[in-house]
Motif scaffolding. Structure first.
Motif, PDB file in Angstrom:
ATOM      1  N   ALA A 145       0.834  -1.206   0.000  1.00  0.00           N
ATOM      2  CA  ALA A 145       0.000   0.000   0.000  1.00  0.00           C
ATOM      3  C   ALA A 145       0.865   1.252   0.000  1.00  0.00           C
ATOM      4  O   ALA A 145       0.554   2.247  -0.681  1.00  0.00           O
ATOM      5  CB  ALA A 145      -0.935  -0.008   1.212  1.00  0.00           C
ATOM      6  N   ALA A 146       1.963   1.217   0.755  1.00  0.00           N
ATOM      7  CA  ALA A 146       2.877   2.363   0.781  1.00  0.00           C
ATOM      8  C   ALA A 146       3.524   2.562  -0.589  1.00  0.00           C
ATOM      9  O   ALA A 146       3.674   3.698  -1.062  1.00  0.00           O
ATOM     10  CB  ALA A 146       3.947   2.151   1.845  1.00  0.00           C
ATOM     11  N   ASP A 147       3.896   1.460  -1.252  1.00  0.00           N
ATOM     12  CA  ASP A 147       4.484   1.556  -2.594  1.00  0.00           C
ATOM     13  C   ASP A 147       3.475   2.134  -3.587  1.00  0.00           C
ATOM     14  O   ASP A 147       3.833   2.961  -4.442  1.00  0.00           O
ATOM     15  CB  ASP A 147       4.942   0.184  -3.069  1.00  0.00           C
ATOM     16  N   LEU A 148       2.244   1.698  -3.482  1.00  0.00           N
ATOM     17  CA  LEU A 148       1.211   2.198  -4.398  1.00  0.00           C
ATOM     18  C   LEU A 148       0.935   3.683  -4.166  1.00  0.00           C
ATOM     19  O   LEU A 148       0.559   4.401  -5.093  1.00  0.00           O
ATOM     20  CB  LEU A 148      -0.070   1.385  -4.241  1.00  0.00           C
ATOM     21  N   ALA A 149       1.119   4.152  -2.925  1.00  0.00           N
ATOM     22  CA  ALA A 149       0.956   5.586  -2.642  1.00  0.00           C
ATOM     23  C   ALA A 149       2.024   6.398  -3.365  1.00  0.00           C
ATOM     24  O   ALA A 149       1.745   7.476  -3.908  1.00  0.00           O
ATOM     25  CB  ALA A 149       1.021   5.828  -1.140  1.00  0.00           C
ATOM     26  N   THR A 150       3.252   5.895  -3.389  1.00  0.00           N
ATOM     27  CA  THR A 150       4.321   6.589  -4.122  1.00  0.00           C
ATOM     28  C   THR A 150       4.053   6.546  -5.623  1.00  0.00           C
ATOM     29  O   THR A 150       4.379   7.490  -6.350  1.00  0.00           O
ATOM     30  CB  THR A 150       5.694   5.957  -3.823  1.00  0.00           C
ATOM     31  N   VAL A 151       3.449   5.463  -6.103  1.00  0.00           N
ATOM     32  CA  VAL A 151       3.088   5.366  -7.518  1.00  0.00           C
ATOM     33  C   VAL A 151       2.086   6.448  -7.882  1.00  0.00           C
ATOM     34  O   VAL A 151       2.181   7.093  -8.933  1.00  0.00           O
ATOM     35  CB  VAL A 151       2.518   3.971  -7.841  1.00  0.00           C
ATOM     36  N   SER A 152       1.127   6.670  -7.004  1.00  0.00           N
ATOM     37  CA  SER A 152       0.116   7.704  -7.253  1.00  0.00           C
ATOM     38  C   SER A 152       0.770   9.077  -7.414  1.00  0.00           C
ATOM     39  O   SER A 152       0.417   9.838  -8.330  1.00  0.00           O
ATOM     40  CB  SER A 152      -0.891   7.723  -6.098  1.00  0.00           C
ATOM     41  N   ASP A 153       1.714   9.396  -6.548  1.00  0.00           N
ATOM     42  CA  ASP A 153       2.413  10.689  -6.652  1.00  0.00           C
ATOM     43  C   ASP A 153       3.210  10.775  -7.950  1.00  0.00           C
ATOM     44  O   ASP A 153       3.218  11.818  -8.621  1.00  0.00           O
ATOM     45  CB  ASP A 153       3.347  10.878  -5.453  1.00  0.00           C
ATOM     46  N   SER A 154       3.880   9.687  -8.320  1.00  0.00           N
ATOM     47  CA  SER A 154       4.697   9.674  -9.538  1.00  0.00           C
ATOM     48  C   SER A 154       3.829   9.782 -10.786  1.00  0.00           C
ATOM     49  O   SER A 154       4.229  10.418 -11.776  1.00  0.00           O
ATOM     50  CB  SER A 154       5.538   8.399  -9.600  1.00  0.00           C
TER      51      SER A 154
END
Length: 445
Positions: A145-154
């Motif tokens: 979930a934390a990785d997917l949050a960074t994906v959203s920002d990118s």
């Protein structure tokens, strides 16, 4: 003178040897629990009581272990179903982003205001990706979930760079290509590697889930043990009482036999489903989805080869590498499915043939004709060929993933029902066994 006192009877007896308590005709009472138990088992009522205990425990063992076996396998199948859907969703998210990038890159070749159709495809792919991210994050493990949050920002950063490239390209500013390079580098350097890590960890979890399905089979040994124990009690009772049929034990035997067959069939069947799904529709889904991502990425490389105008050899090399890997994966997907999904490989080859025509035009110095061929969506064009492949591959992924998820879900439901059947019949068998043995015990009271 008084005569001396004399006695006429025998002299009193002196102290003799101790002979113990008087004999009452009964065995002395036991003084320890072990001796009392031994004495109890030496009698027929005691042995009947022990047989009753064994029969009841055998029924409960079968019921409880059958319930645990079915429940454990059902949970593992549900986990595999959930994680498989999560993996497919992650790969589809990746495909949406790569598709958006391929569309934006291809539209950039047109110069000025890109075609409305291309713009609509880009926005649709980006919107689908943006909508999928929160859903995937809500069902993912904490680290994912934390990785997917960074994906959203990118992704937001990527979208902003594409808009900058688009704005400059409309005005004919060469800096637009630089913005497009930054956007593509952000996607491939930040977003896609993160999604690949999430997909890898999810894939490992699916493999663990499918492996856990088989562990429930160990509990079936206790189910068999319960049946054997109840059979032994009936055999002993028949020999002891010279009566072939005990209604209670017969009813218990039927209940346990049915419960044992139901839970065994469900657990063994669930294990078979897990194996067939892992090597069949699930494997085909993963392979086809990965092949689609590679082919879509190759589509971007095709556009970048033309954007660089004579200095895009590295992009062409990446194109060929991606396409070779995509072909291998599509072959694996075809081999993995029982129904034999086909067509995607042929459509990929058809698009590659159109790409060869584009490269021939560019290599011959007719760059404008090559760009026109690469950006056309008319019937028989490279764009139409790629769309046909993409649509077919998406349909294959949808079909195989739905098949995998449905089969895992159906097996999980079957195992859950079998678990309750085994538990209910185990308890019912225990009651019937106790009642049947009690009839024999009453004969000795």
């Amino acid at each position: 003178m008084t005569a001396p006192l004399t006695t006429t009877g025998p002299p009193p007896a002196g102290p003799g040897p101790v002979t113990g308590p008087p004999d009452t005709g009964r065995a002395p009472a036991s003084t320890t629990p072990r001796s009392r138990l031994s004495a109890g088992l030496a009698t027929t009522p005691g042995r009947l009581a022990l047989a009753t205990t064994v029969a009841v425990v055998a029924c409960l063992v079968l019921g409880v272990t059958g319930f645990l076996a079915g429940n454990t396998q059902s949970a593992a199948l549900r986990d595999a179903q959930r994680d498989a859907a999560q993996l497919v969703g992650t790969q589809e998210l990746r495909n949406d982003l790569v598709s958006a990038d391929a569309t934006a890159t291809n539209a950039f070749l047109v110069g000025g205001l890109e075609p409305a159709e291309a713009r609509a495809r880009y926005e649709a792919s980006l919107t689908e990706a943006a909508e999928a991210l929160p859903t995937l994050a809500s069902t993912a493990h904490d680290a994912e979930a934390a990785d997917l949050a960074t994906v959203s920002d990118s992704v937001q950063r990527y979208s902003g760079l594409v808009e900058s490239a688009r704005a400059n390209n409309r005005q004919g500013f060469p800096v637009g290509a630089a913005y497009l390079d930054q956007a593509s580098a952000a996607l491939r350097g930040e977003v896609l590697p993160t999604l690949d890590e999430v997909a890898l960890s999810t894939s490992e979890r699916v493999d663990d889930d499918l492996g856990s399905v088989s562990l429930a089979q160990v509990l079936l040994l206790f189910v068999l043990l319960g049946l054997v124990a109840l059979g032994a009690v009936q055999l002993w009772l028949a020999r002891r009482t010279h009566r072939v049929l005990n209604t209670g034990l017969a009813a218990a035997s039927v209940a346990l036999l049915v419960g044992g067959i139901v839970v065994t069939a469900a657990v063994l069947g669930g294990n078979g489903v897990a194996r067939s799904v892992a090597s069949g529709p699930y494997a085909a889904t993963v392979a086809t989805s990965q092949a689609l991502a590679l082919a879509t990425d190759a589509k971007s490389m095709e556009s970048f080869t033309l954007i660089k105008r004579g200095s895009g050899a590295d992009f062409e090399e990446s194109y060929q590498t991606s396409l070779d890997e995509a072909r291998t994966l599509l072959t694996e997907a075809e081999d993995a499915t029982e129904t034999g999904i086909d067509g995607s490989r042929e459509l990929l080859d058809a698009w590659d043939a159109k790409h060869a025509e584009i490269r021939e035009l560019d290599d011959d110095g007719d760059w404008e004709a090559a760009v026109k061929a690469a950006t056309s969506t008319a019937e028989g064009s490279a764009g139409a060929a790629f769309t046909a492949f993409s649509d077919h591959a998406h349909a294959d992924v949808e079909a195989t993933s739905t098949d995998a998820v449905n089969r895992l879900g159906s097996a999980a439901t079957t195992a859950q029902i079998a678990a309750w059947v085994a538990l209910v019949l185990g308890v019912a068998g225990a009651v019937a066994a106790a009642a049947g043995m009690n009839v024999r015990l009453k004969e000795y009271r």
